[in-house]
Design a protein around this motif. Sequence first.
Motif, mmCIF file in Angstrom:
data_model
loop_
_atom_site.group_PDB
_atom_site.id
_atom_site.type_symbol
_atom_site.label_atom_id
_atom_site.label_comp_id
_atom_site.label_asym_id
_atom_site.label_seq_id
_atom_site.Cartn_x
_atom_site.Cartn_y
_atom_site.Cartn_z
ATOM 1 N N PRO A 1 4.508 6.470 6.228
ATOM 2 C CA PRO A 1 4.333 5.040 5.985
ATOM 3 C C PRO A 1 5.640 4.261 6.082
ATOM 4 O O PRO A 1 5.667 3.150 6.588
ATOM 5 C CB PRO A 1 3.769 5.008 4.556
ATOM 6 C CG PRO A 1 3.093 6.331 4.391
ATOM 7 C CD PRO A 1 3.921 7.304 5.170
ATOM 8 N N PHE A 2 6.709 4.830 5.599
ATOM 9 C CA PHE A 2 8.029 4.222 5.810
ATOM 10 C C PHE A 2 9.080 5.314 6.001
ATOM 11 O O PHE A 2 9.556 5.544 7.085
ATOM 12 C CB PHE A 2 8.430 3.272 4.678
ATOM 13 C CG PHE A 2 9.715 2.554 4.999
ATOM 14 C CD1 PHE A 2 9.704 1.458 5.846
ATOM 15 C CD2 PHE A 2 10.933 3.000 4.512
ATOM 16 C CE1 PHE A 2 10.884 0.825 6.201
ATOM 17 C CE2 PHE A 2 12.117 2.371 4.846
ATOM 18 C CZ PHE A 2 12.089 1.284 5.691
ATOM 19 N N ASP B 1 4.341 -1.143 12.141
ATOM 20 C CA ASP B 1 3.216 -0.276 12.471
ATOM 21 C C ASP B 1 2.083 -0.457 11.464
ATOM 22 O O ASP B 1 0.901 -0.401 11.821
ATOM 23 C CB ASP B 1 3.681 1.182 12.498
ATOM 24 C CG ASP B 1 2.619 2.129 13.012
ATOM 25 O OD1 ASP B 1 2.231 2.002 14.183
ATOM 26 O OD2 ASP B 1 2.166 3.000 12.238
ATOM 27 N N GLU B 2 2.431 -0.707 10.210
ATOM 28 C CA GLU B 2 1.412 -0.909 9.182
ATOM 29 C C GLU B 2 0.621 -2.187 9.423
ATOM 30 O O GLU B 2 -0.575 -2.243 9.127
ATOM 31 C CB GLU B 2 2.076 -0.944 7.804
ATOM 32 C CG GLU B 2 1.084 -1.042 6.653
ATOM 33 C CD GLU B 2 1.767 -1.091 5.302
ATOM 34 O OE1 GLU B 2 1.077 -1.389 4.309
ATOM 35 O OE2 GLU B 2 2.993 -0.851 5.229
ATOM 36 N N VAL B 3 1.259 -3.206 9.947
ATOM 37 C CA VAL B 3 0.551 -4.457 10.230
ATOM 38 C C VAL B 3 -0.568 -4.207 11.228
ATOM 39 O O VAL B 3 -1.693 -4.705 11.085
ATOM 40 C CB VAL B 3 1.519 -5.531 10.752
ATOM 41 C CG1 VAL B 3 0.771 -6.812 11.094
ATOM 42 C CG2 VAL B 3 2.612 -5.822 9.739
ATOM 43 N N VAL C 1 -0.156 -11.225 5.785
ATOM 44 C CA VAL C 1 0.644 -10.007 5.710
ATOM 45 C C VAL C 1 2.089 -10.353 6.053
ATOM 46 O O VAL C 1 2.345 -11.033 7.051
ATOM 47 C CB VAL C 1 0.121 -8.927 6.681
ATOM 48 C CG1 VAL C 1 1.013 -7.683 6.628
ATOM 49 C CG2 VAL C 1 -1.322 -8.549 6.347
ATOM 50 N N ARG C 2 3.006 -9.915 5.241
ATOM 51 C CA ARG C 2 4.429 -10.117 5.481
ATOM 52 C C ARG C 2 5.116 -8.758 5.528
ATOM 53 O O ARG C 2 4.808 -7.879 4.723
ATOM 54 C CB ARG C 2 5.063 -10.960 4.366
ATOM 55 C CG ARG C 2 4.424 -12.332 4.187
ATOM 56 C CD ARG C 2 4.721 -13.240 5.379
ATOM 57 N NE ARG C 2 4.134 -14.575 5.178
ATOM 58 C CZ ARG C 2 2.937 -14.916 5.607
ATOM 59 N NH1 ARG C 2 2.177 -14.023 6.253
ATOM 60 N NH2 ARG C 2 2.470 -16.127 5.399
ATOM 61 N N VAL C 3 6.026 -8.570 6.473
ATOM 62 C CA VAL C 3 6.767 -7.310 6.580
ATOM 63 C C VAL C 3 8.078 -7.435 5.814
ATOM 64 O O VAL C 3 8.923 -8.270 6.135
ATOM 65 C CB VAL C 3 7.047 -6.943 8.051
ATOM 66 C CG1 VAL C 3 7.895 -5.657 8.126
ATOM 67 C CG2 VAL C 3 5.748 -6.754 8.813
ATOM 68 N N VAL C 4 8.213 -6.632 4.784
ATOM 69 C CA VAL C 4 9.467 -6.498 4.049
ATOM 70 C C VAL C 4 9.718 -4.998 3.917
ATOM 71 O O VAL C 4 8.929 -4.299 3.290
ATOM 72 C CB VAL C 4 9.414 -7.150 2.654
ATOM 73 C CG1 VAL C 4 10.759 -6.985 1.940
ATOM 74 C CG2 VAL C 4 9.033 -8.620 2.753
ATOM 75 N N PHE D 1 0.811 -1.220 0.000
ATOM 76 C CA PHE D 1 0.000 0.000 0.000
ATOM 77 C C PHE D 1 0.844 1.270 0.000
ATOM 78 O O PHE D 1 0.422 2.296 -0.517
ATOM 79 C CB PHE D 1 -0.957 0.001 1.200
ATOM 80 C CG PHE D 1 -2.099 -0.953 1.049
ATOM 81 C CD1 PHE D 1 -3.155 -0.670 0.192
ATOM 82 C CD2 PHE D 1 -2.129 -2.156 1.744
ATOM 83 C CE1 PHE D 1 -4.215 -1.556 0.041
ATOM 84 C CE2 PHE D 1 -3.179 -3.046 1.601
ATOM 85 C CZ PHE D 1 -4.231 -2.747 0.756
ATOM 86 N N HIS D 2 1.993 1.235 0.628
ATOM 87 C CA HIS D 2 2.883 2.401 0.760
ATOM 88 C C HIS D 2 2.295 3.482 1.675
ATOM 89 O O HIS D 2 3.045 4.146 2.389
ATOM 90 C CB HIS D 2 3.241 3.001 -0.605
ATOM 91 C CG HIS D 2 4.139 2.130 -1.418
ATOM 92 N ND1 HIS D 2 5.499 2.079 -1.207
ATOM 93 C CD2 HIS D 2 3.870 1.253 -2.415
ATOM 94 C CE1 HIS D 2 6.031 1.211 -2.065
ATOM 95 N NE2 HIS D 2 5.066 0.682 -2.788
ATOM 96 N N ALA D 3 1.014 3.690 1.634
ATOM 97 C CA ALA D 3 0.333 4.616 2.540
ATOM 98 C C ALA D 3 -1.099 4.145 2.661
ATOM 99 O O ALA D 3 -1.682 3.658 1.690
ATOM 100 C CB ALA D 3 0.384 6.049 2.007
ATOM 101 N N LEU D 4 -1.665 4.277 3.844
ATOM 102 C CA LEU D 4 -3.031 3.827 4.087
ATOM 103 C C LEU D 4 -3.955 5.021 4.299
ATOM 104 O O LEU D 4 -3.619 5.969 5.006
ATOM 105 C CB LEU D 4 -3.081 2.902 5.298
ATOM 106 C CG LEU D 4 -2.431 1.529 5.100
ATOM 107 C CD1 LEU D 4 -2.305 0.809 6.435
ATOM 108 C CD2 LEU D 4 -3.226 0.685 4.096
#
Length: 411
Positions: A304-305, A171-173, A186-189, A130-133
């Motif tokens: 977001p990142f 934090d996005e998760v 959901v995987r965090v990369v 998503f890069h941003a929610l």
Amino acid sequence: MRIAMVSEHASPLAVLGGVDAGGQNVHVAALAAALAGLGHTVDVYTRRDDPGLPPEVDLCPGVRVRHVDAGPPEAVPKDDLLPWMPQFARVLVDAWAHERPDVVHAHFWMSGLAAVQAGEATGVPVVQTFHALGSVKRRHQGAKDTSPPGRVVTETTVGRRVAAVVATCTDEVTELSRMGVPVGHVRVVPCGVDVAHFSPAAAPAGPPRREPVRLLVVGRLVERKGVDTVIDALADLPDAELCVAGGPGADDLDGDPEVVRLRARATARGVADRVHLLGRVAHDAMPGLLRSADVVVATPWYEPFGIVPLEAAACGVPVVGSAVGGLLDSVVDGRTGVLVPPRDPQAVARAVRSLVDAPVWAAATGRAARERAVRLYAWERVAAATAEVYATVTTGVGTRDGVGTREVRAV
């Protein structure tokens, strides 16, 4: 593996610094190149925003950028592109019917909307970043949020329907879980950084230093990036100057509304003579500019990142950053930098002072930041982790909760 990336507004060929050109463009370009370096082939589908663009452009060996005719061939704000996503999806269906990829990786929610529709029509599994929610954007920007109505509901629908979601930070998760996206897929990369280009070996560059301490902010000139917080902090840092890199070219700064606002803020705080707006800085010049700073400051309201803290870390420069979003992962408080609450100029000033008044600790912080950037965020490592996610979905599409069986619609 043949990989299709969909990045409807963020072309990997774009010139960085504009309102809609930033970290996502860097991410897509660098990830595609790193995946090609691992032996994969990548096609990046992005919207044609100029009638003079050719149908295809080779970004690097193994990576091809394909321009999609969806909407007018001109620059359009990303939040206004939703009506053309069905057209974008039809182009993808036609392309994949002739040259089927093994997996699709969509970047941004509108890309996901088009990619899932096309993936369902062609049987190709889709991975989403998503890069941003929209839920985060709405929370922090309120009435200033220009997202189309229904963005959050659509993001949730896309998140439930794709084969996997790649989140860029922990934090996005949490946010995805609150939205109702199953965290089991959901995987965090994280995002990555070019640790060869951004390096402690870079010779310091940039404008001549006018004060004993140099602070540097790098990024798009939009209000949420919190540049005004750093300007306010200068009132408590009388020996510091602030350089701000980003936005339009230096010759066009006077016409930029955010530049006008920031200059007025600096004048009101009595620090205008110590704030230097540099405009857009070329990618090749950025490592030297980063190395010229004592501290790189990144104080967004939300993020977001955040690529810049990684670039600073790779150059061995300590970061003072907001304790939000991806910075909670990329900056280790007290070890590779200092985290502060967002919109808190006094906290920024204290954090900067703690570093510049302890040069031995600041140098150790910079070294630790570089080591961690190489170990965790080099693009080769990020690409390998992303390819592992692709591998998990290419054999199991359609088996979880009806994935690949229902149409996704914007609401």
